[in-house]
Each structure stands twice: as C-alpha cells, then as structure tokens.
Design a protein around this motif. Structure first.
Motif, PDB file in Angstrom:
ATOM      1  N   ILE A 133       0.868  -1.182   0.000  1.00 38.03           N
ATOM      2  CA  ILE A 133       0.000   0.000   0.000  1.00 38.03           C
ATOM      3  C   ILE A 133       0.898   1.224   0.000  1.00 38.03           C
ATOM      4  N   ARG A 134       1.095   1.805  -1.171  1.00 36.88           N
ATOM      5  CA  ARG A 134       2.003   2.943  -1.300  1.00 36.88           C
ATOM      6  C   ARG A 134       1.406   4.234  -0.754  1.00 36.88           C
ATOM      7  N   HIS A 135       0.096   4.356  -0.859  1.00 36.48           N
ATOM      8  CA  HIS A 135      -0.562   5.589  -0.417  1.00 36.48           C
ATOM      9  C   HIS A 135      -1.695   5.233   0.556  1.00 36.48           C
ATOM     10  N   PRO A 136      -1.367   4.900   1.804  1.00 41.21           N
ATOM     11  CA  PRO A 136      -2.396   4.434   2.752  1.00 41.21           C
ATOM     12  C   PRO A 136      -3.479   5.467   3.036  1.00 41.21           C
ATOM     13  N   VAL A 137      -3.111   6.754   3.052  1.00 42.64           N
ATOM     14  CA  VAL A 137      -4.116   7.788   3.325  1.00 42.64           C
ATOM     15  C   VAL A 137      -5.141   7.833   2.201  1.00 42.64           C
ATOM     16  N   TRP A 138      -4.656   7.820   0.956  1.00 42.15           N
ATOM     17  CA  TRP A 138      -5.576   7.849  -0.174  1.00 42.15           C
ATOM     18  C   TRP A 138      -6.372   6.560  -0.271  1.00 42.15           C
ATOM     19  N   MET A 139      -5.764   5.454   0.139  1.00 36.63           N
ATOM     20  CA  MET A 139      -6.498   4.197   0.176  1.00 36.63           C
ATOM     21  C   MET A 139      -7.689   4.309   1.115  1.00 36.63           C
ATOM     22  N   ALA A 140      -7.452   4.896   2.298  1.00 35.22           N
ATOM     23  CA  ALA A 140      -8.537   5.071   3.261  1.00 35.22           C
ATOM     24  C   ALA A 140      -9.592   6.040   2.732  1.00 35.22           C
ATOM     25  N   VAL A 141      -9.163   7.086   2.016  1.00 37.63           N
ATOM     26  CA  VAL A 141     -10.108   8.063   1.457  1.00 37.63           C
ATOM     27  C   VAL A 141     -11.033   7.392   0.440  1.00 37.63           C
ATOM     28  N   PHE A 142     -10.465   6.668  -0.515  1.00 35.02           N
ATOM     29  CA  PHE A 142     -11.282   5.974  -1.517  1.00 35.02           C
ATOM     30  C   PHE A 142     -12.159   4.906  -0.859  1.00 35.02           C
ATOM     31  N   PHE A 143     -11.624   4.235   0.134  1.00 30.67           N
ATOM     32  CA  PHE A 143     -12.339   3.178   0.838  1.00 30.67           C
ATOM     33  C   PHE A 143     -13.595   3.732   1.508  1.00 30.67           C
ATOM     34  N   VAL A 144     -13.427   4.818   2.264  1.00 37.10           N
ATOM     35  CA  VAL A 144     -14.555   5.402   3.000  1.00 37.10           C
ATOM     36  C   VAL A 144     -15.542   6.070   2.050  1.00 37.10           C
ATOM     37  N   LEU A 145     -15.042   6.834   1.085  1.00 37.99           N
ATOM     38  CA  LEU A 145     -15.926   7.527   0.146  1.00 37.99           C
ATOM     39  C   LEU A 145     -16.783   6.548  -0.643  1.00 37.99           C
ATOM     40  N   THR A 146     -16.184   5.447  -1.069  1.00 40.79           N
ATOM     41  CA  THR A 146     -16.940   4.452  -1.827  1.00 40.79           C
ATOM     42  C   THR A 146     -18.011   3.802  -0.965  1.00 40.79           C
ATOM     43  N   ALA A 147     -17.645   3.453   0.265  1.00 39.39           N
ATOM     44  CA  ALA A 147     -18.616   2.822   1.165  1.00 39.39           C
ATOM     45  C   ALA A 147     -19.797   3.751   1.432  1.00 39.39           C
ATOM     46  N   VAL A 148     -19.522   5.014   1.715  1.00 37.16           N
ATOM     47  CA  VAL A 148     -20.591   5.978   2.008  1.00 37.16           C
ATOM     48  C   VAL A 148     -21.437   6.251   0.769  1.00 37.16           C
ATOM     49  N   THR A 149     -20.780   6.439  -0.378  1.00 37.40           N
ATOM     50  CA  THR A 149     -21.497   6.755  -1.610  1.00 37.40           C
ATOM     51  C   THR A 149     -22.474   5.649  -1.992  1.00 37.40           C
ATOM     52  N   PHE A 150     -22.020   4.414  -1.948  1.00 33.12           N
ATOM     53  CA  PHE A 150     -22.898   3.321  -2.358  1.00 33.12           C
ATOM     54  C   PHE A 150     -23.889   2.936  -1.269  1.00 33.12           C
ATOM     55  N   ALA A 151     -23.595   3.295  -0.030  1.00 32.37           N
ATOM     56  CA  ALA A 151     -24.617   3.156   1.010  1.00 32.37           C
ATOM     57  C   ALA A 151     -25.748   4.158   0.761  1.00 32.37           C
ATOM     58  N   LEU A 152     -25.397   5.351   0.310  1.00 32.24           N
ATOM     59  CA  LEU A 152     -26.422   6.329  -0.072  1.00 32.24           C
ATOM     60  C   LEU A 152     -27.251   5.817  -1.241  1.00 32.24           C
ATOM     61  N   LEU A 153     -26.579   5.194  -2.228  1.00 34.85           N
ATOM     62  CA  LEU A 153     -27.303   4.614  -3.351  1.00 34.85           C
ATOM     63  C   LEU A 153     -28.239   3.509  -2.868  1.00 34.85           C
ATOM     64  N   GLY A 154     -27.755   2.676  -1.955  1.00 31.46           N
ATOM     65  CA  GLY A 154     -28.596   1.626  -1.395  1.00 31.46           C
ATOM     66  C   GLY A 154     -29.788   2.178  -0.651  1.00 31.46           C
ATOM     67  N   PHE A 155     -29.599   3.278   0.049  1.00 30.97           N
ATOM     68  CA  PHE A 155     -30.691   3.946   0.759  1.00 30.97           C
ATOM     69  C   PHE A 155     -31.766   4.386  -0.232  1.00 30.97           C
ATOM     70  N   ILE A 156     -31.330   4.935  -1.367  1.00 29.54           N
ATOM     71  CA  ILE A 156     -32.277   5.350  -2.410  1.00 29.54           C
ATOM     72  C   ILE A 156     -33.034   4.143  -2.955  1.00 29.54           C
ATOM     73  N   ILE A 157     -32.314   3.057  -3.204  1.00 31.50           N
ATOM     74  CA  ILE A 157     -32.948   1.843  -3.726  1.00 31.50           C
ATOM     75  C   ILE A 157     -33.953   1.288  -2.722  1.00 31.50           C
ATOM     76  N   GLY A 158     -33.595   1.314  -1.440  1.00 29.65           N
ATOM     77  CA  GLY A 158     -34.489   0.807  -0.406  1.00 29.65           C
ATOM     78  C   GLY A 158     -35.789   1.592  -0.315  1.00 29.65           C
TER      79      GLY A 158
END
Length: 253
Positions: A133-158
């Motif tokens: 993991i060369r860029h751990p901070v950016w890894m965490a940023v993409f990790f969290v943003l993706t989880a939140v974004t698609f949880a929002l999408l799931g909320f819309i679908i629900g």
C-alpha cells in the motif's frame, strides 16, 4: 444535531448485524475469498504479472471494491426497506429527528458494516499474497468515500423498491456486472482501444482505478479524475435523497 437519535438508529442497525453475522459478515468474506482463490489460481497461473504486479496481488483492490460496493448497497437498501415493509418507518418519521439525522444513522451503519467486510477481505488476502500500500491515506479516502457513496445509493434503492425483487434488481443486474466489467480482474489497458473507450463510460472503472492506484501507484485513469467522479456520484446521491425527503416519495404513503 440530535446525536442521541443518530446513535439510536446506528446502534439498532449494528445490533442487527450481530444477530445475522453469518449473512452480514462471514458469507461475503467467504464468497470473495473463493473469487480470489479461483481467479488467482486459475488465471494467475497463465497471467503472472499485470504492469509489474503479480496477478494475485493485482486483483485484491478490485475484489475488495467489488465486495464494498455490493455490501454497502445491500446493507443500506435492506436497512431502510424493512422499516417501510413493516410500517415502523412512520415511528421514525414522526419522532423529533431530522431527515439528515435519519440518513446519517442508516447510511453510517451500512457503510460501517461494508467497511468491516472490506477490512477482513484485505487481511485475508494478505495471507495469500504480499500486499503493498504505497498511499495508505488515499487508500482510506477511496475506501470510505466508496462505502458511504454506495450506502447512499442503497438507501435510495431501499426507498424506491416496492418489493424484495426490486430490492435486488439494481445490485444484481446493474452494479455487479458493472463492477466485473470495470477492471476488477484486469487492467482496461489490456483491452483493444475501442473497448477501452467504451469501458470509460462505466463509472465503477474510476472507483477501482483510484483504489488500485493507492496500492501500487498504477491507475487506468488519472487519480484526480477518479476522486472527482467519486465525489460527483456522492453529491448526486445526496441530492436525490434530499429530493425524496422533500417530496415524501414512498415514505409518507
């Protein structure tokens, strides 16, 4: 901000995970591990490296992102759909809780559960291949943003879904194929030029590319563009949810 209300919703959703731990945590981890073993062994024996990275290590970010997308959507969609199905959503809507606090509670719990699965998958993958993991901070940023974004999408679908069939329609027939075709198991640079251009129309490409860049410093598209696309999708989902609560779409009927 009613922190107590947010925590009540969040803790209730997290408690449901503890009651269904096999379905919520163990099952997706086993499924992804099988993907890793099958693709890593079967294809990895023929494709030893992709852009200087062993194939087994190359597919780890894609598999992690695939699980993160599907679990975020599934957790959030079911989390809001079930209260609608049994009618308890009206108790939440009539309580002194703002729409923002409701969204934070449900989406926060869904994102937390999917990130737990993602972390377990990364730890499991580390037993099979050497992860870098060369860029751990950016890894965490993409990790969290993706989880939140698609949880929002799931909320819309629900909220949109009228039955359990519709609840599974988008994750199974749209998101999962897009993830498979978005470079989870290969670099889009391996495709003919025409199909590379077509693949760039797939929004999941930008998520997987940015996440893989944080591991190995290699990306199919510019990392800045990947981040911009992720944020665009995040704000688009927020705008749709704001509209849903403003109009009461499928919530007040």
């Amino acid at each position: 901000m009613n922190v107590r209300a947010i925590l009540a919703i969040y803790q209730f959703e997290m408690a449901r995970t503890a009651r269904t731990i096999f379905q919520s945590i163990i099952s997706p981890v086993i499924s992804t591990s099988l993907y890793f073993i099958v693709f890593g062994a079967a294809i990895g024996s023929r494709i030893t490296e992709v852009e200087g990275v062993s194939y087994g290590a190359f597919i780890v970010p894609g598999l992690t992102m695939l699980s993160l997308l599907t679990q975020s959507i599934s957790n959030a969609a079911f989390g809001i759909y079930f209260p609608r199905f049994v009618g308890t959503i009206f108790e939440v809507l009539s309580a002194p809780v703002s729409y923002l606090e409701i969204v934070i509670g449900y989406v926060g719990a869904a994102a937390t559960k999917s990130m737990m699965v993602g972390v377990i998958i990364l730890l499991t993958a580390g037993l099979f291949v050497d992860l870098e993991i060369r860029h751990p901070v950016w890894m965490a940023v993409f990790f969290v943003l993706t989880a939140v974004t698609f949880a929002l999408l799931g909320f819309i679908i629900g909220i949109w879904a009228k039955n359990f069939e519709q609840l599974q329609f988008v994750p199974l027939l749209i998101v999962t194929p897009l993830a498979f075709l978005g470079g989870s198991f290969y670099s889009i640079r391996m495709l003919p030029e025409f199909w590379q251009t077509v693949t760039l129309l797939n929004p999941v490409v930008y998520l997987i590319s940015g996440f893989r860049w944080s591991f190995y410093g290699q990306a199919d598209v510019d990392v800045g563009l990947s981040l911009a696309m992720t944020l665009f999708f995040l704000f688009l989902c927020l705008a749709i949810i704001w509209r849903i609560f403003k109009t009461g779409y499928r919530l007040k009927t």
